[in-house]
Design an enzyme around this catalytic site. Structure first.
Site, short mmCIF file in Angstrom:
data_model
loop_
_atom_site.label_atom_id
_atom_site.label_comp_id
_atom_site.label_asym_id
_atom_site.label_seq_id
_atom_site.Cartn_x
_atom_site.Cartn_y
_atom_site.Cartn_z
CG LEU A 218 -2.07 1.03 1.21
CD1 LEU A 218 -3.22 0.54 2.08
CD2 LEU A 218 -1.62 2.40 1.70
CG HIS B 1 9.47 3.80 8.38
ND1 HIS B 1 8.91 5.02 8.10
CD2 HIS B 1 10.77 3.89 8.00
CE1 HIS B 1 9.81 5.81 7.56
NE2 HIS B 1 10.96 5.15 7.49
#
Length: 340
Positions: free
Chosen positions: A127, A231
């Site tokens: 994505l 992240h």
């Protein structure tokens, strides 16, 4: 705003390649490599053209399209079943408790165990939303389009779905986890290994990775700190996954230590809550309608978009003209809908 998610085709290649260059590394499912992306498009087009009734090693690549301009502004992917043509490795974070009666002490050691526990699951990934479009719920549209596709083609997907989130990458593009664990055995830095994996798969891991458990106390502080942490750019994605019913169950990526999220397919919120309707009429009246996420079509004709849905007490369903056009449906056709 008039966007839809649809299957990718050859004409989308340049736009996908340009977005791949914006990912910033560590994004294995969208490598900035022309050859690898061509292979993905070929594999995806074959999957969309194939009728099947069981999970296989398929890839479905979809894009977010601005219907008005034709611009491609995002991508997402679904894998029918991982670990069929090559091992699907993860680290399972566990604990080993040991007691010494002579010392009168008990030690609980955290350990990394190399596993293929998640083989056979379906996977959602890849994505990416263009930085210029990160508003208006388009990330949610991309994410949920994958679950709506799974619902429309349920027999082609496994009983559980996983999602690997990118781990922490430092400012130099390196991975503290990789440097402390696998990097010591492979003779290459994180970027080299990540690019190799994106283009050639994981067999080199089977060849070189030690199979014995690794005590995390032997890792650097930085590596332990980032283990199981997404992240910073993936925190919103993790929250979206959690709202869908995914959970972190101590599996981490062998490259960057990012968390792997797991859900039972039929318990994913979007799959559970989306309802089937038959379109009775297209209307320009939206004042009393509900702003909804919509999907229609199968395989190459599949599409998702936002639109206005009105359902009468007797179940008669009406859609606004713009969303019906984006989905390519007319009165008498079926579609899926759920609230935002």
């Amino acid at each position: 705003m008039n966007f839809r998610v649809r299957p990718a085709n050859n004409g989308d290649f340049e736009a996908i390649y340009e977005m791949a260059k914006l990912t910033g590394g560590g994004f294995t499912n969208l490598p900035p490599d022309r050859g690898a992306l061509v292979d993905k498009l070929i594999r995806s087009e074959k999957a969309f053209e194939t009728e099947a009734d069981e999970p296989t090693d398929e890839l479905f690549l979809m894009v977010l399209e601005n219907v008005d301009t034709g611009q491609i502004r995002g991508t997402c992917q679904i894998f029918g079943m991982v670990g069929q043509n090559a091992p699907f490795y993860s680290y399972r974070v566990g604990t080993l408790t040991q007691t010494s009666k002579a010392l009168g002490k008990t030690f609980r050691n955290e350990m990394l165990n190399l596993t293929t526990d998640l083989e056979g699951a379906s996977e959602v990934g890849g994505l990416f939303l263009h930085p210029g479009e990160r508003a208006g719920g388009l990330g949610l549209l991309l994410a949920r389009s994958r679950y709506l596709f799974i619902k429309q083609h349920r027999s082609r997907f496994a009983r559980r779905v996983i999602a690997e989130l990118r781990g922490v990458i430092d400012e130099a593009g390196g991975s503290p986890f990789w440097d402390s664990v696998a990097g010591r055995f492979f003779g290459m830095d994180f970027q080299q290994a990540d690019e190799f994996n994106a283009m050639h798969g994981t067999q080199f891991i089977a060849d070189l990775m030690p199979k014995t458990p690794i005590y995390t106390v032997m890792l650097t502080d930085n590596a332990r700190h980032v283990m199981g942490t997404p992240h910073p750019s993936g925190r919103a994605a993790m929250k979206m996954l959690e709202r869908e019913g995914f959970q972190y169950d101590c599996y981490v990526d062998i490259f960057d230590g990012g968390p792997t999220m797991i859900a039972q397919t039929d318990q994913i919120r979007t799959i559970r809550e989306a309802r089937d309707y038959v379109l009775a009429e297209v209307t320009d009246e939206t004042e009393s309608a509900q702003h909804s996420m919509l999907a229609a079509g199968k395989l190459q004709s599949f599409a998702t978009t936002y639109g206005y849905l009105q359902v009468d007490p007797d179940g008669t369903a009406f859609l606004d003209r713009q969303s019906a056009s984006a989905l390519g449906i007319k009165p008498g056709d079926t579609f899926l809908a759920m609230g935002r």
